[in-house]
Design an enzyme around this catalytic site. Structure first.
Site, PDB file in Angstrom:
ATOM      1  N   LEU A 102       0.877  -1.084  -0.014  1.00  0.00           N
ATOM      2  CA  LEU A 102      -0.030  -0.012   0.041  1.00  0.00           C
ATOM      3  C   LEU A 102       0.879   1.265  -0.076  1.00  0.00           C
ATOM      4  O   LEU A 102       2.028   1.272   0.564  1.00  0.00           O
ATOM      5  CB  LEU A 102      -0.935   0.051   1.376  1.00  0.00           C
ATOM      6  CG  LEU A 102      -2.060  -0.957   1.340  1.00  0.00           C
ATOM      7  CD1 LEU A 102      -2.845  -0.778   2.747  1.00  0.00           C
ATOM      8  CD2 LEU A 102      -3.174  -0.439   0.249  1.00  0.00           C
ATOM      9  N   ASP A 103       0.607   2.309  -0.895  1.00  0.00           N
ATOM     10  CA  ASP A 103       1.318   3.540  -0.831  1.00  0.00           C
ATOM     11  C   ASP A 103       1.330   4.174   0.522  1.00  0.00           C
ATOM     12  O   ASP A 103       0.452   3.530   1.291  1.00  0.00           O
ATOM     13  CB  ASP A 103       1.162   4.329  -1.961  1.00  0.00           C
ATOM     14  CG  ASP A 103      -0.274   4.945  -1.923  1.00  0.00           C
ATOM     15  OD1 ASP A 103      -0.466   5.463  -0.895  1.00  0.00           O
ATOM     16  OD2 ASP A 103      -0.966   5.009  -2.840  1.00  0.00           O
ATOM     17  N   MET A 104       2.408   5.049   0.757  1.00  0.00           N
ATOM     18  CA  MET A 104       2.450   5.692   2.012  1.00  0.00           C
ATOM     19  C   MET A 104       1.050   6.277   2.354  1.00  0.00           C
ATOM     20  O   MET A 104       0.788   6.403   3.824  1.00  0.00           O
ATOM     21  CB  MET A 104       3.662   6.612   2.015  1.00  0.00           C
ATOM     22  CG  MET A 104       3.858   7.567   3.268  1.00  0.00           C
ATOM     23  SD  MET A 104       5.289   8.639   3.213  1.00  0.00           S
ATOM     24  CE  MET A 104       5.171   9.141   4.627  1.00  0.00           C
ATOM     25  N   SER A 106      -2.000   5.646   1.604  1.00  0.00           N
ATOM     26  CA  SER A 106      -2.999   4.818   1.744  1.00  0.00           C
ATOM     27  C   SER A 106      -3.049   3.942   2.892  1.00  0.00           C
ATOM     28  O   SER A 106      -1.960   3.921   3.728  1.00  0.00           O
ATOM     29  CB  SER A 106      -3.270   3.724   0.418  1.00  0.00           C
ATOM     30  OG  SER A 106      -3.120   4.298  -0.715  1.00  0.00           O
ATOM     31  N   ARG A 186      -5.217   5.648  -7.907  1.00  0.00           N
ATOM     32  CA  ARG A 186      -4.867   7.201  -7.661  1.00  0.00           C
ATOM     33  C   ARG A 186      -4.514   7.581  -8.957  1.00  0.00           C
ATOM     34  O   ARG A 186      -5.045   8.880  -9.557  1.00  0.00           O
ATOM     35  CB  ARG A 186      -3.510   7.200  -6.792  1.00  0.00           C
ATOM     36  CG  ARG A 186      -3.667   6.821  -5.505  1.00  0.00           C
ATOM     37  CD  ARG A 186      -2.574   7.483  -4.557  1.00  0.00           C
ATOM     38  NE  ARG A 186      -2.742   7.030  -3.245  1.00  0.00           N
ATOM     39  CZ  ARG A 186      -3.362   7.999  -2.249  1.00  0.00           C
ATOM     40  NH1 ARG A 186      -3.881   9.053  -2.760  1.00  0.00           N
ATOM     41  NH2 ARG A 186      -3.559   7.553  -1.197  1.00  0.00           N
TER      42      ARG A 186
END
Length: 234
Positions: A102-104, A106, A186
């Site tokens: 998961l990106d930072m 999220s 995104r």
């Protein structure tokens, strides 16, 4: 067994990630640098990664974490940002790694394990394991966005297509992905100039976030582990 398989069973990383570690020259066997994939080793051999000896894990761990926003999914971070894995270290001494990312910015569900075979099955694109998200936006969404995402959207030469998308209100959407390309949601929303306020993964396969609050975690039951593997199409 093959070196990359041994490393996976030691909880270093998935087999695919272990291959990259071997090729990059970070592994020695009995004091000798090894960069050849497929090298055979046994429990009697001394295998070191970055100079540290590794050993087969006796207990397999399968953990889900409700990752808070602001944490990165990596074993270390040169920028000094908070690491999601650190939320588990007080309870678990095993060498764990995340299955997928998961990106930072999220939040939501992410799986941690020391079982390389399990990680490889779940994370491979051919598994087509469903992941469900709730997206809250800072601006109203175009009414056709959900339908377009289900039909497929091409952005900068990359094709993005979700399994399902449902507009819950003008600022909230539920999205189900199977593959999940890098920053897929995104990128699709940015292409329509829709700002994302929060992005949360609420389900992976048959496992939902349930009552877990941000930063909380629990171990998966053996039935849940088996059910996740059964859902994988690879």
């Amino acid at each position: 067994m093959r070196l990359q398989q041994y490393m996976a069973r030691c909880g270093v990383a998935s087999r695919r990630a272990s291959e990259e570690i071997i090729i990059s020259g970070r592994v020695t066997v009995n004091g000798e640098l090894v960069t050849t994939l497929g090298t055979k080793v046994s429990a009697k051999d001394e295998v070191c990664v970055d100079g540290k000896k590794i050993a087969l894990e006796e207990t397999k761990r399968y953990i889900i974490l409700n990752k808070p926003a602001g944490y990165v999914c990596s074993s270390s971070d040169e920028k000094g940002r908070p690491i999601a894995l650190d939320l588990l270290k007080e309870k678990y001494s095993e060498r764990l790694y995340n299955v997928g990312r998961l990106d930072m910015f999220s939040c939501g569900l992410i799986i941690y394990t020391n079982d390389g075979d399990f990680a490889a099955r779940l994370s491979h694109p051919s598994a087509e394991l469903e992941k469900e998200y709730i997206v809250d936006t800072s601006t109203a969404m175009p009414r056709e966005l959900a339908d377009d995402f289900m039909k497929g959207v091409r952005i900068d030469g990359i094709f993005y297509k979700c399994i399902d998308a449902r507009e819950l209100n003008s600022h909230r959407m539920r999205i189900v992905l199977a593959e999940g390309k890098n920053r897929e949601i995104r990128r699709v929303f940015e292409s329509r100039e829709v700002g994302i306020r929060s992005l949360m993964r609420i389900r992976i396969g048959c496992v939902g976030v349930g009552d877990l609050q941000y930063g909380q975690f629990r171990e998966l039951s053996q039935d849940e582990v088996k059910a996740l593997l059964k859902l994988c199409k690879n």
